[in-house]
Design an enzyme around this catalytic site. Structure first.
Site, PDB file in Angstrom:
ATOM      1  N   SER A  96       0.836  -1.194   0.000  1.00  0.00           N
ATOM      2  CA  SER A  96       0.000   0.000   0.000  1.00  0.00           C
ATOM      3  C   SER A  96       0.883   1.261   0.000  1.00  0.00           C
ATOM      4  CB  SER A  96      -0.960  -0.035   1.193  1.00  0.00           C
ATOM      5  OG  SER A  96      -2.012   0.879   1.040  1.00  0.00           O
ATOM      6  N   MET A  97       0.807   2.125   0.988  1.00  0.00           N
ATOM      7  CA  MET A  97       1.704   3.280   1.025  1.00  0.00           C
ATOM      8  C   MET A  97       3.163   2.840   0.949  1.00  0.00           C
ATOM      9  SD  MET A  97       2.151   6.298   3.925  1.00  0.00           S
ATOM     10  CE  MET A  97       3.204   5.332   5.030  1.00  0.00           C
TER      11      MET A  97
END
Length: 261
Positions: A96-97
């Site tokens: 994700s991030m």
């Protein structure tokens, strides 16, 4: 909860020391996540792979430090923390991030004339060139919490505890600000192999958006689609870990045959 991880300075945690391996895997957590998210992966790949996990400020043992709400600044700081780890091949894994950060760190490694990552694993995140107008970091606490519940994952069950919510909210909002305001530099390409992983029911990443990672490297790319949502890597732990093990074996590393997260 992992006990007494080895610290490589402020930013890096090592849960299962593996000093004699031929490759390192540096893992970067998702928004609101912490280094301990990768404890199971570290345990599964030890002692064949030296797994290091990044600890962002503002959480766990760094909870009293100011959060950093900028992907470029986070990438700069993490790059400085790992740039000296050049005695063996280095791979990067980000979810994700963390996938965005892994990409930006890989660019910094190449720009500095250091060896390119042996492989970049990008999980649960659309390619940097695929923007969405997302502004959850500007919303209410309840809107952010609703997003966390929607995405699921092992942390979702903790959100019913007001004390936990109060503790994690500043870091979570900061992380969402960082990733939602991030824009990549057009035309920048890596030279390393890229493996993109995604869940077939991830509400935040379409298959097309995940496949677009091929536009960000001149090296070979592959897309691996797993059953599940945003946190498919927890539900599909054996398959995900097996994939990582197989790809790291291709850089000359013997890996556990039965490795599981």
């Amino acid at each position: 909860m992992p006990q007494a991880p080895v610290q490589f300075g402020t930013w890096i945690r090592q849960f299962s020391p593996a000093p004699d391996t031929r490759v390192r895997l540096v893992c970067l957590p998702h928004a609101g996540g912490s280094a301990s998210f990768y404890f199971p992966l570290s345990k599964a790949l030890s002692p064949a792979v030296d797994v290091l996990a990044v600890q962002y400020p503002g959480r766990q043992d760094r909870r009293h430090e100011p959060n950093i709400s900028s992907i470029p600044e986070l990438a700069d700081r993490i790059f400085e923390a790992i740039r000296h780890l050049d005695d063996r091949p280095l791979a990067l894994f980000g979810h994700s991030m963390g996938a965005v950060l892994a990409y930006e760190i890989a660019l910094r490694l190449e720009d500095a004339g250091l060896p390119a990552p042996a492989r970049l694993f990008v999980s649960g995140r659309r390619a940097p060139s695929r923007d969405r107008d997302e502004r959850l970091h500007m919303g209410s606490d309840e809107q952010l919490l609703a997003e966390m519940r929607k995405l699921g994952g092992s942390h979702a069950t903790l959100l019913a505890d007001p004390g936990v919510v109060e503790m994690i909210m500043p870091a979570l909002r900061s992380d969402y600000h960082a990733v939602e305001s991030y824009r990549c530099t057009p035309g920048r390409r890596l030279a390393c192999p890229v493996t993109a992983l995604t869940g077939d029911k991830d509400p935040r990443v379409s298959i097309e958006e995940a496949a677009a990672w091929e536009e960000h490297t001149t090296g070979p790319t592959e897309l691996q689609v797993f059953p599940g949502g945003h946190f498919f890597l927890s539900d599909q732990s054996a398959r995900v870990t097996g994939l990582i093990a197989d790809r790291l074996a291709r850089v000359g590393v013997a890996v556990p045959q039965e490795a599981q997260i």
